[in-house]
Design an enzyme around this catalytic site. Structure first.
Site, short mmCIF file in Angstrom:
data_model
loop_
_atom_site.label_atom_id
_atom_site.label_comp_id
_atom_site.label_asym_id
_atom_site.label_seq_id
_atom_site.Cartn_x
_atom_site.Cartn_y
_atom_site.Cartn_z
N LYS A 1 8.50 5.33 8.93
CA LYS A 1 8.44 4.37 7.83
C LYS A 1 7.44 3.28 8.16
O LYS A 1 7.41 2.77 9.28
CB LYS A 1 9.84 3.78 7.60
N ASP B 1 17.72 2.94 8.66
CA ASP B 1 16.31 2.64 8.91
C ASP B 1 16.24 1.68 10.09
O ASP B 1 16.62 0.51 9.98
CB ASP B 1 15.68 1.97 7.67
N LYS C 1 8.05 7.47 4.85
CA LYS C 1 8.50 6.48 3.88
C LYS C 1 7.51 5.32 3.83
O LYS C 1 7.19 4.71 4.86
CB LYS C 1 9.88 5.96 4.24
#
Length: 221
Positions: A156, A89, A185
Site C-alpha cells: 500500500k 493495514d 493498494k
C-alpha cells in the site's frame, strides 16, 4: 465494470465522532464498498453496524508513523482480529528500512502476517518518504515475507498522513515488483473519478479514500 469493490471507505481522523462512523458504514452498505477502514477503537462499532452485509472491517496497525515496537504492532494486530477486524493495514518502520535493516523490516512483516491469522494484510510503505531504490527493496521484502500468502497480501502506498499520497508512477513500480499475485493498494490524495481510474490503470486493485462516495458518483456520470 463494478468499481465499488475497489474501495476501502476510509475515516481515520483523530477527532472523528460516532456519528461520522455510523454515516461511513451506512454509505459503505449503500454503495457496496469492499470495506470501511477505521482506527482500531472503532472496530466493534463497525462490526455491529455492518452485520448482515458483505462490507468488511479494515483497521490500521502502527498508524500513522510505523515507529512503535514490533511487539506493540503484533499485540495491536491480535487485538484487532479478536475485536472483529477482517483486514489490517500495517505501517512499516521506515527508519529501519532507510538504515538498510531489511531483516528487521521483514521479520516484523512476518510476525504481523502470522498474527493476522490469514486475514487480508496490507503493508503501508509510505512511498512519499522513500527513494525508488527503497520502494523496490521494500516491495521485494514484502514479496519474500508473504510469498505463501500472496493472494491475501497487498503493498500500500501511503497512510495519507505524511508528506504525500499515491502517485501513478509509484503504483506502476509497485505492481511491477510484486507481480500479479500480490495486491496493490493506492491510498492518499485520490479525490475524483479521473484519479481513481488512473490508479486502477496503473495496477491498483484496491483504493483507500475518504472521497469514495463522490468518486462513485463521478464514475456513474
Amino acid at each position: 465494470m463494478n468499481y465499488s469493490k475497489y474501495f476501502d471507505h476510509t475515516l481515520l481522523k483523530m477527532d472523528c465522532t460516532d456519528e461520522q462512523i455510523i454515516k461511513l458504514c451506512e454509505e459503505a452498505k449503500q454503495y457496496d464498498f469492499k470495506s470501511v477502514c477505521v482506527n482500531p477503537g472503532y472496530i466493534p462499532l463497525c462490526k455491529k453496524l455492518l452485520e448482515g452485509s458483505d462490507v468488511k472491517v479494515c483497521t490500521v496497525i502502527g498508524f500513522p508513523l510505523g515507529a512503535t515496537s514490533t511487539a506493540s504492532k503484533v499485540f495491536e494486530t491480535k487485538q484487532a482480529i479478536k475485536d472483529g477486524a477482517d483486514e489490517v493495514d500495517m505501517v512499516i518502520n521506515v527508519s529501519r528500512l532507510k538504515a538498510h535493516d531489511d531483516a528487521y523490516v521483514e521479520n516484523e512483516i512476518k510476525l504481523i502476517r502470522k498474527a493476522s491469522k490469514g486475514k487480508v494484510l496490507k503493508v503501508i510503505i509510505e512511498t512519499c518518504n522513500l527513494t525508488d531504490e527503497e520502494k523496490v527493496r521494500v516491495c521485494k521484502i514484502v514479496r519474500h515475507a508473504c510469498a505463501r500468502q500472496a493472494s491475501t497480501t497487498y503493498v500500500k502506498t501511503s497512510t495519507g498522513f505524511s508528506c504525500g499520497g499515491a502517485t501513478v508512477s509509484d503504483v506502476k513500480l509497485m505492481r511491477k515488483i510484486v507481480g500479479k499475485k500480490f495486491g496493490v493498494k493506492a491510498s492518499g490524495g485520490i479525490h475524483n473519478a479521473e484519479e481513481f481510474l488512473s490508479m486502477v490503470k496503473a495496477g491498483a486493485n484496491r483504493i483507500g479514500a475518504s472521497s469514495s462516495v463522490s468518486i462513485m458518483e463521478g464514475l456513474d456520470k
